[in-house]
Design an enzyme around this catalytic site. Structure first.
Site, PDB file in Angstrom:
ATOM      1  N   HIS A 164       0.849  -1.198   0.000  1.00 56.28           N
ATOM      2  CA  HIS A 164       0.000   0.000   0.000  1.00 56.28           C
ATOM      3  C   HIS A 164       0.882   1.244   0.000  1.00 56.28           C
ATOM      4  CE1 HIS A 164       0.781  -0.751   4.272  1.00 56.28           C
ATOM      5  NE2 HIS A 164       0.566   0.528   4.477  1.00 56.28           N
ATOM      6  N   HIS A 199     -11.140   9.697  15.260  1.00 59.52           N
ATOM      7  CA  HIS A 199     -10.123   8.853  14.628  1.00 59.52           C
ATOM      8  C   HIS A 199     -10.381   7.403  14.988  1.00 59.52           C
ATOM      9  CE1 HIS A 199      -6.395   7.276  13.151  1.00 59.52           C
ATOM     10  NE2 HIS A 199      -6.165   6.725  14.319  1.00 59.52           N
ATOM     11  N   SER A 227      -2.721  11.046   3.242  1.00 64.43           N
ATOM     12  CA  SER A 227      -3.032   9.855   2.452  1.00 64.43           C
ATOM     13  C   SER A 227      -4.351   9.235   2.866  1.00 64.43           C
ATOM     14  CB  SER A 227      -1.925   8.820   2.637  1.00 64.43           C
ATOM     15  OG  SER A 227      -1.840   8.453   4.000  1.00 64.43           O
ATOM     16  N   HIS A 228      -5.012   9.826   3.855  1.00 69.23           N
ATOM     17  CA  HIS A 228      -6.200   9.188   4.420  1.00 69.23           C
ATOM     18  C   HIS A 228      -7.437   9.598   3.619  1.00 69.23           C
ATOM     19  CE1 HIS A 228      -8.650   6.938   7.011  1.00 69.23           C
ATOM     20  NE2 HIS A 228      -7.860   6.957   8.049  1.00 69.23           N
ATOM     21  N   ASP A 244      20.104  12.322   5.896  1.00 70.61           N
ATOM     22  CA  ASP A 244      20.212  13.643   6.516  1.00 70.61           C
ATOM     23  C   ASP A 244      20.515  14.622   5.396  1.00 70.61           C
ATOM     24  OD1 ASP A 244      20.779  15.946   7.850  1.00 70.61           O
ATOM     25  OD2 ASP A 244      22.191  15.052   9.263  1.00 70.61           O
ATOM     26  N   GLY A 269      -6.043   2.107  11.793  1.00 69.20           N
ATOM     27  CA  GLY A 269      -6.017   1.404  10.513  1.00 69.20           C
ATOM     28  C   GLY A 269      -5.574  -0.042  10.645  1.00 69.20           C
ATOM     29  N   HIS A 270      -5.376  -0.495  11.874  1.00 64.69           N
ATOM     30  CA  HIS A 270      -4.787  -1.823  12.065  1.00 64.69           C
ATOM     31  C   HIS A 270      -5.731  -2.757  12.811  1.00 64.69           C
ATOM     32  CE1 HIS A 270      -0.837  -0.352  10.731  1.00 64.69           C
ATOM     33  NE2 HIS A 270      -1.225   0.775  11.304  1.00 64.69           N
ATOM     34  N   ASP A 313       0.527  -8.235  10.293  1.00 63.86           N
ATOM     35  CA  ASP A 313       0.594  -6.926  10.958  1.00 63.86           C
ATOM     36  C   ASP A 313       0.353  -7.019  12.466  1.00 63.86           C
ATOM     37  OD1 ASP A 313       0.290  -4.233  11.627  1.00 63.86           O
ATOM     38  OD2 ASP A 313      -1.545  -3.932  10.453  1.00 63.86           O
TER      39      ASP A 313
END
Lengths: 544, 544
Positions: free
Chosen positions: B66, B355, B225-226, B434, B358-359, B187
């Protein structure tokens, strides 16, 4: 009557308020704030004492509501200015502050008070009221003068079944409310949390359950001042035939004080010296230690890093019986992960009820507002969001919004004819303690440190002839913390030489080292900015 | 078949795994990790590609599950080594990674796949399975070779009523389970959380309620990205007759992609350019912006600092419709407090359900284990505590503990005769980005930066005669970030002069600048250690 909060309104920490009336001052609390990552190298943050510095002789007393660092930690720094200002507080609070003052070699003038006592300090008539908190012997203070009265809760909650039976004295709050509370200054820490804070008592069965199923070593970490939490660990240990060793300097010191004064009831034969735990099988041992916030130098952090004589491994249980103070998550979970990687089971706030808060939630605050019916309210002890939430709770109980004083550190609040209002403000900054220095680290130093931290530095040295300005030796370049290897800087040296020569040629006869330094700075700066870096650049030109 | 996780086992981030079979490699995900405060100045952390460097030609494909940064963010750095390695992923995932590669001026070779597709890459037969996550178009991948099979979930949850109707395909999981899953890589992020993750759908009514009562400007911050979260904001805006402006570079870019590809359904006349919001009254405006993690350079952070053309004030509502990633608490609440101090109401995860994660929580993971019945399980994506918790969930479903592989980054896991085992490990370190440098910042540089950050530095510069070693000029002392004023260092200069003279007298005829530098270091070090400081000391002796 004038009230000036010098700390604790905008941060969780360095709580301190000054009441100013008739030329005399009453200080309520004098605590420290712990630094964030944006304040690197800082050990502690103190309230700004500037308002007091010229008026030390006017201070009638320092009243301490309880013995937590964020309420007593700055006392040594204030007493350095004048050691004989009377310290007023409960027996345990004074014992904790005296232990701290001893390290600073200060012997204070103290007056121990307890709930129900009344004392006058100059024009301030004070009455002390029992409140319940995550440390025993906490007090609220009611201050009345000819100009009005205030009730300051300190930190508190309203556990209705506290372990020591010492509840927040709502009967006294009711009586003082009848008498009249012109200004109610109250703890905002949990004002955003709806409902009621769970009783400390509910932790006991959880700890008991863990002790019941543990087959090897148990390690419990908590705050070294949380006498009731430690009490529950001692009780569970006694029940399950285990012995407890205190580990960590502050844990050992505070529990000795608490035991001697009768705040900690040690069951017979439960305590053992940490040095002697090797004599016992693992299933007889409990280690009660510091380090619950992931501090890498505290006992638990060192155990997790295998840098302590106490080891944990497969089958051992570690309990973090403490809050997770916001900002400490990374540090705490680093310790949790290390302990789990060693094979230990780790029980914490996130997976079991092994901690309850020490602060009143919104539901409890409502009780207070309804019982006291204050004329004015000033939320204290919290970030802006907490203070605003507390103000809303007050308004919901019927306090008119114009009587809710949303002040911040340094606000000057006048109580006049029963109305409290912000009438101005005094300069108020963070005072940083770093090593042995107090107030010497400036915001500029911190900005320097942040740049050094992110980008490192490059120093460039050159020696020029004091007559001609011509380069005699150098340039030497030293870089640290910069993400480039030395070869990169070798390439810039000829550029520096050329730029210096050009500058000297253009200013014949002048020998302006400052100017030459700026030339070097520009050359190096241009060079590194092409690499998308902005390190600190220190150019030094010396004449010889 | 050999599996080597190169990242994501021990941290939340830089997810990457390599499957090695028959001389060919399949890479699954290639993400970045964001640094902590103990890694100052670092922009990103990459997986260690060392294992791949000599075998770039063996890589059959990079499969991307994803489009989140922690799964695709390191792709540009891998493709720098060989730009024509095929990238395989869903349409949206590839669009996000292509936008990113464009900034790095890389045009990748891509192959778009969708759920149900099967593709072979060398010896790896892959089947793609729809999974639901906090970004649309996420895929799990089933990989089978002659030596066995694995199912890799990517990040996922099992929202049973997702906004786009695209559920995690348990029918496919069941079918693959029947066929045989030798190794299930799944996950772990929420494995410690009991029960089930709340549906994204439950956020809609909460947002709708806030929109309904708002009387002025509304600002919503979330991840750029949501898409589904943004969708709910657009829908609420349409319903309440407000117009939405996207604010922040990544928000504008990603939503353009999502809209063009049909993942974001924009109601008619809802979108407006941010520049034009001034034309509308405040009660018609919604600003959908980045900065939900308190990043001070992102849109919300700049609004809070009054450093943005968009201002908020009394009566405006700000919604943080996002998670609070652990470690960001201080930054986020600094922004919340600033917004509240400006008079805005701030709604966040802590005071309203704006909120959901997502998991998959533990309850969902159990469903997976029971449906798939894998022979072996390897928890991925999480800190040690998450991996261990996930392993326990697997065991509770009946997976024998010897078939639960607790690996870490760099573990070498062999799948042989249906049994997965850690058989070794390869060196695996953090690779720091960096500025423009990749892999040049070392752990030593970070240690230097931490010292500089806490203590600052002192440089001491002296010029000596190249023949005699006698001091010609200096010592010059420069200190930055040290909590002492310059006068302190003036006092040490005569001591340095004396020590240098003594050293030279003792070593007649020798001119060892290194030795003289050490003399200066010792004098300064002794001096500052009396002040309880340990700054970095840089002594430089130049001969002239």
């Amino acid at each position: 009557m004038r009230i000036i909060p010098l700390g604790g309104l905008g941060d969780v920490g360095r709580n301190m308020a000054v009441v100013d009336f008739d030329g005399r001052l009453l200080v309520i609390d004098c605590g420290v704030l712990f630094p964030e990552e944006s304040q690197p190298g800082v050990d502690l943050i103190l309230p700004d004492f500037d308002y007091l510095k010229d008026r030390l002789d006017d201070i009638a007393a320092i009243v301490l509501t309880h013995g937590h660092e964020d309420h007593i930690g700055a006392v040594p720094y204030l007493l350095r200015l004048k050691p004989d200002i009377p310290l007023v507080g409960s027996q345990l609070t004074l014992a904790f502050v005296e232990a701290k003052l001893k390290e600073h070699r200060i012997t204070p003038h103290t007056l121990a008070v307890k709930e129900g006592d009344t004392e006058s300090f100059g024009p301030f008539d004070c009455e002390f009221v029992a409140v319940n908190h995550s440390i025993p012997d906490a007090l609220a203070v009611y201050v009345s003068t000819e100009a009005g009265s205030l009730l300051h809760t300190g930190d508190f909650k309203m556990d209705q079944l506290p372990l020591d039976g010492r509840i927040t004295d709502l009967r006294a709050f009711a009586r003082l409310g009848e008498k009249g509370v012109d200004l109610f200054m109250t703890d905002s820490t949990n004002a955003e949390v709806p409902g009621f804070t769970t009783s400390e008592r509910e932790i006991g069965p959880v700890i008991d359950g863990i002790f019941g199923r543990a087959t090897q070593k148990i390690v419990v970490a908590s705050f070294s001042s949380h006498v009731h939490r430690v009490q529950q660990v001692l009780d569970a240990a006694a029940k399950h035939d285990r012995r407890v060793a205190f580990v960590g300097r502050s844990m050992v010191r505070n529990m000795k004080i608490a035991q001697e004064m009768g705040y900690l009831n040690v069951p017979p034969n439960v305590l053992i010296d940490a040095k002697r735990i090797g004599d016992l099988p693992d299933d007889r041992v409990v280690l009660m230690c510091t380090g619950s916030q992931g501090e890498h130098m505290a006992a638990l952090g060192r155990i997790a890093n295998r840098d302590h004589q106490i080891s944990v491994g497969e089958g051992d249980v570690v309990i973090l019986a403490s809050s997770l103070i916001p900002g400490n998550e990374n540090a705490v979970f680093r310790v949790v992960n290390s302990l789990m990687a060693l094979g230990a089971e780790v029980v914490h706030q996130g997976n079991a009820r092994v901690h309850v808060s020490g602060h009143a939630s919104a539901g409890e605050l409502l009780y207070c507002y309804n019982i006291i019916r204050p004329k004015n309210v000033m939320p204290i002890h919290g970030e802006v969001r907490h203070l605003i939430a507390n103000g809303k709770v007050a308004e919901s109980s019927g306090v008119p919004s114009e009587n809710v004083v949303l002040a911040h550190d340094g606000s000057v609040v006048d109580l006049r004819d029963g109305v409290a209002k912000v009438v101005g403000e005094i300069p108020n900054g963070y005072v940083y303690v770093d090593g042995s220095s107090v107030g010497e680290v400036s915001e500029t130093d911190l900005k320097d440190r942040r740049i050094l931290s992110d980008e490192g530095f490059i120093s460039v040295f050159a020696v020029v002839n004091s007559e001609t300005g011509m380069l005699i030796a150098g340039p030497e370049i030293h870089a640290r913390g910069v993400a480039e290897d030395d070869a990169v800087f070798e390439k810039v040296k000829p550029e520096i030489v050329k730029a210096l020569e050009k500058a000297v040629a253009e200013h014949t006869g002048r020998k302006d080292t400052y100017q030459l330094q700026q030339v070097m700075r520009r050359v190096v700066g241009r060079h590194v900015s092409r690499l998308r870096r902005r390190p600190m650049i220190i150019p030094v030109v010396v004449e010889a």
